[in-house]
Design a protein around this motif. Structure first.
Motif, PDB file in Angstrom:
ATOM      1  N   ILE A  63      -4.178  -3.756  29.703  1.00  0.00           N
ATOM      2  CA  ILE A  63      -3.719  -2.767  28.719  1.00  0.00           C
ATOM      3  C   ILE A  63      -3.421  -3.426  27.375  1.00  0.00           C
ATOM      4  N   VAL A  64      -2.662  -4.519  27.400  1.00  0.00           N
ATOM      5  CA  VAL A  64      -2.279  -5.186  26.149  1.00  0.00           C
ATOM      6  C   VAL A  64      -3.506  -5.762  25.449  1.00  0.00           C
ATOM      7  N   ASP A  65      -4.431  -6.350  26.223  1.00  0.00           N
ATOM      8  CA  ASP A  65      -5.641  -6.915  25.613  1.00  0.00           C
ATOM      9  C   ASP A  65      -6.493  -5.824  24.975  1.00  0.00           C
ATOM     10  N   LEU A  66      -6.596  -4.663  25.631  1.00  0.00           N
ATOM     11  CA  LEU A  66      -7.360  -3.555  25.062  1.00  0.00           C
ATOM     12  C   LEU A  66      -6.703  -3.021  23.792  1.00  0.00           C
ATOM     13  N   LEU A  67      -5.380  -2.920  23.807  1.00  0.00           N
ATOM     14  CA  LEU A  67      -4.672  -2.456  22.612  1.00  0.00           C
ATOM     15  C   LEU A  67      -4.881  -3.422  21.453  1.00  0.00           C
ATOM     16  N   ASP A  68      -4.820  -4.724  21.731  1.00  0.00           N
ATOM     17  CA  ASP A  68      -5.020  -5.722  20.677  1.00  0.00           C
ATOM     18  C   ASP A  68      -6.436  -5.661  20.129  1.00  0.00           C
ATOM     19  N   GLU A  69      -7.408  -5.451  21.021  1.00  0.00           N
ATOM     20  CA  GLU A  69      -8.803  -5.359  20.591  1.00  0.00           C
ATOM     21  C   GLU A  69      -9.022  -4.120  19.725  1.00  0.00           C
ATOM     22  N   ALA A  70      -8.447  -2.985  20.148  1.00  0.00           N
ATOM     23  CA  ALA A  70      -8.587  -1.756  19.371  1.00  0.00           C
ATOM     24  C   ALA A  70      -7.965  -1.908  17.992  1.00  0.00           C
ATOM     25  N   THR A  71      -6.800  -2.552  17.941  1.00  0.00           N
ATOM     26  CA  THR A  71      -6.131  -2.769  16.652  1.00  0.00           C
ATOM     27  C   THR A  71      -6.977  -3.642  15.746  1.00  0.00           C
ATOM     28  N   ARG A  72      -7.557  -4.701  16.335  1.00  0.00           N
ATOM     29  CA  ARG A  72      -8.378  -5.633  15.556  1.00  0.00           C
ATOM     30  C   ARG A  72      -9.621  -4.952  14.995  1.00  0.00           C
ATOM     31  N   ILE A  73     -10.241  -4.068  15.785  1.00  0.00           N
ATOM     32  CA  ILE A  73     -11.489  -3.424  15.366  1.00  0.00           C
ATOM     33  C   ILE A  73     -11.241  -2.272  14.398  1.00  0.00           C
ATOM     34  N   LEU A  74     -10.207  -1.490  14.674  1.00  0.00           N
ATOM     35  CA  LEU A  74     -10.018  -0.246  13.932  1.00  0.00           C
ATOM     36  C   LEU A  74      -9.078  -0.354  12.746  1.00  0.00           C
ATOM     37  N   LYS A  75      -8.299  -1.415  12.692  1.00  0.00           N
ATOM     38  CA  LYS A  75      -7.343  -1.538  11.602  1.00  0.00           C
ATOM     39  C   LYS A  75      -8.069  -1.599  10.264  1.00  0.00           C
ATOM     40  N   VAL A  76      -7.608  -0.809   9.314  1.00  0.00           N
ATOM     41  CA  VAL A  76      -8.226  -0.763   7.990  1.00  0.00           C
ATOM     42  C   VAL A  76      -7.994  -2.095   7.293  1.00  0.00           C
ATOM     43  N   LYS A  77      -9.084  -2.702   6.866  1.00  0.00           N
ATOM     44  CA  LYS A  77      -8.990  -3.978   6.177  1.00  0.00           C
ATOM     45  C   LYS A  77      -8.825  -3.751   4.686  1.00  0.00           C
ATOM     46  N   LEU A  78      -7.911  -4.509   4.113  1.00  0.00           N
ATOM     47  CA  LEU A  78      -7.726  -4.418   2.674  1.00  0.00           C
ATOM     48  C   LEU A  78      -8.958  -4.966   1.965  1.00  0.00           C
ATOM     49  N   PRO A  79      -9.377  -4.349   0.887  1.00  0.00           N
ATOM     50  CA  PRO A  79     -10.561  -4.844   0.174  1.00  0.00           C
ATOM     51  C   PRO A  79     -10.326  -6.248  -0.370  1.00  0.00           C
ATOM     52  N   SER A  80     -11.357  -7.051  -0.293  1.00  0.00           N
ATOM     53  CA  SER A  80     -11.276  -8.411  -0.823  1.00  0.00           C
ATOM     54  C   SER A  80     -12.193  -8.503  -2.035  1.00  0.00           C
ATOM     55  N   TYR A  81     -11.618  -8.843  -3.161  1.00  0.00           N
ATOM     56  CA  TYR A  81     -12.392  -8.920  -4.398  1.00  0.00           C
ATOM     57  C   TYR A  81     -12.524 -10.375  -4.820  1.00  0.00           C
ATOM     58  N   GLN A  82     -13.658 -10.692  -5.410  1.00  0.00           N
ATOM     59  CA  GLN A  82     -13.872 -12.061  -5.866  1.00  0.00           C
ATOM     60  C   GLN A  82     -14.475 -12.044  -7.265  1.00  0.00           C
ATOM     61  N   LEU A  83     -13.918 -12.881  -8.112  1.00  0.00           N
ATOM     62  CA  LEU A  83     -14.429 -13.074  -9.464  1.00  0.00           C
ATOM     63  C   LEU A  83     -14.985 -14.486  -9.540  1.00  0.00           C
ATOM     64  N   GLN A  84     -16.272 -14.598  -9.832  1.00  0.00           N
ATOM     65  CA  GLN A  84     -16.939 -15.895  -9.862  1.00  0.00           C
ATOM     66  C   GLN A  84     -17.227 -16.285 -11.311  1.00  0.00           C
ATOM     67  N   LEU A  85     -16.577 -17.344 -11.741  1.00  0.00           N
ATOM     68  CA  LEU A  85     -16.686 -17.797 -13.121  1.00  0.00           C
ATOM     69  C   LEU A  85     -17.312 -19.180 -13.172  1.00  0.00           C
ATOM     70  N   GLY A  86     -17.913 -19.472 -14.333  1.00  0.00           N
ATOM     71  CA  GLY A  86     -18.487 -20.788 -14.544  1.00  0.00           C
ATOM     72  C   GLY A  86     -17.991 -21.389 -15.843  1.00  0.00           C
ATOM     73  N   ALA A  87     -17.916 -22.706 -15.892  1.00  0.00           N
ATOM     74  CA  ALA A  87     -17.456 -23.406 -17.097  1.00  0.00           C
ATOM     75  C   ALA A  87     -17.882 -24.860 -17.021  1.00  0.00           C
ATOM     76  N   THR A  88     -17.949 -25.494 -18.169  1.00  0.00           N
ATOM     77  CA  THR A  88     -18.127 -26.939 -18.176  1.00  0.00           C
ATOM     78  C   THR A  88     -16.818 -27.563 -17.707  1.00  0.00           C
ATOM     79  N   PRO A  89     -16.834 -28.803 -17.212  1.00  0.00           N
ATOM     80  CA  PRO A  89     -15.593 -29.427 -16.758  1.00  0.00           C
ATOM     81  C   PRO A  89     -14.507 -29.465 -17.830  1.00  0.00           C
TER      82      PRO A  89
END
Length: 288
Positions: A71-97
């Motif tokens: 029961i606990v393993d199934l609940l943990d799996e359901a939480t892991r799969i269904l939990k809404v993930k926060l959006p991850s944003y990335q800004l990729q910049l370039g520059a000389t050293p």
């Protein structure tokens, strides 16, 4: 029967001790005891035999343990799969050293204060490579010299860097400077390297020097400063980088070489994303 009770029961069964289970979970021992008693009351069976030597799980307890694991393993799996993930944003910049070590840190600090959910990556390359990566949309934007242009990029911000030649503190005259090695970064199209080489060639002619400059290439601004400090040679950097190094001596450049114009460029094909627009606005507002 609550899942939290089953979790507590499972830890007690694993530890074969209420006190150890309470310690592991950070609970008060009496609370763990009450939760086990609650389960036993619901099921109408003893889950553990108590004695002066501790507790021993009963047959009913072993059966419940098997179900609790599932029961606990199934609940943990359901939480892991269904939990809404926060959006991850990335800004990729370039520059000389050099740019990456000069103005960029203070801008990124201010940007992070307002955009805590954005991950920023910085890639350091030569300017032509940076420009190509912006065109190919491998970078959201890059800082390059204002001399570089491409039909598929546009400049959205420019700023000026005041430049100086730096040397070890015991070197003061122009003649002494011209006898030194030039310590530069490894990118031939670096504007700071180009300005230093232009200065050397113009001054060597006026001093009737025939030798080519002796050049030492290093990867980072820190390595340049360390090399100059130890007397290995001279270099050219933005004044704001070297002002805090008392062991270095700054030399004024001829007016045409005193300033470098740096631009932040983005691709023309697509409008800037929200996170890129926020960074551009920060750059623009930083100059007001």
């Amino acid at each position: 029967m609550e899942s939290s009770d089953l979790r507590i029961f499972r830890i007690v069964a694993q530890e074969q001790s209420i006190s150890k289970a309470a310690l592991k979970m950070g609970y008060v021992q009496s609370n763990v005891t009450l939760r086990i008693q609650k389960l036993e009351k619901e099921l109408g069976q003893s889950l553990f035999d108590r004695s002066n030597k501790g507790i021993t799980i009963t047959e009913a307890g072993r059966q419940l343990w098997n179900y609790a694991d599932q029961i606990v393993d199934l609940l943990d799996e359901a939480t892991r799969i269904l939990k809404v993930k926060l959006p991850s944003y990335q800004l990729q910049l370039g520059a000389t050293p050099t740019v990456a070590a000069s103005r960029l840190p203070q801008w990124l600090l201010a940007y992070y204060d307002e955009n805590r959910d954005v991950d920023v990556s910085i890639q350091t390359h030569g300017q032509i490579e940076l420009m190509n990566q912006v065109v190919n949309q491998k970078l959201d934007g890059a800082f390059i010299s204002s001399q570089y242009h491409h039909q598929d990029i546009q400049s959205v911000f420019e700023y000026t860097e005041q430049l100086v030649i730096l040397s070890a503190d015991h070197i003061h005259t122009e003649s002494e400077l011209l006898q030194q090695r030039l310590i530069v970064n490894t990118f031939p199209d670096c504007p700071y390297r180009r300005y230093l080489e232009e200065w050397y060639h113009s001054k060597s002619k006026s001093h009737s020097l025939q030798q080519l400059p002796r050049v030492i290439e290093v990867d980072t601004v820190e390595a340049i400063i360390r090399g100059v400090t130890t007397g290995l040679g001279i270099s050219l950097l933005p004044e704001r980088i070297v002002r805090s190094y008392s062991q270095l001596h700054s030399h004024t450049l001829p007016i045409p070489l005193q300033q470098a114009r740096i631009q932040f460029v983005v691709a023309k094909q697509n409008p800037p994303s929200t996170i890129l627009s926020a960074f551009i606005n920060l750059l623009i507002n930083s100059e007001h």
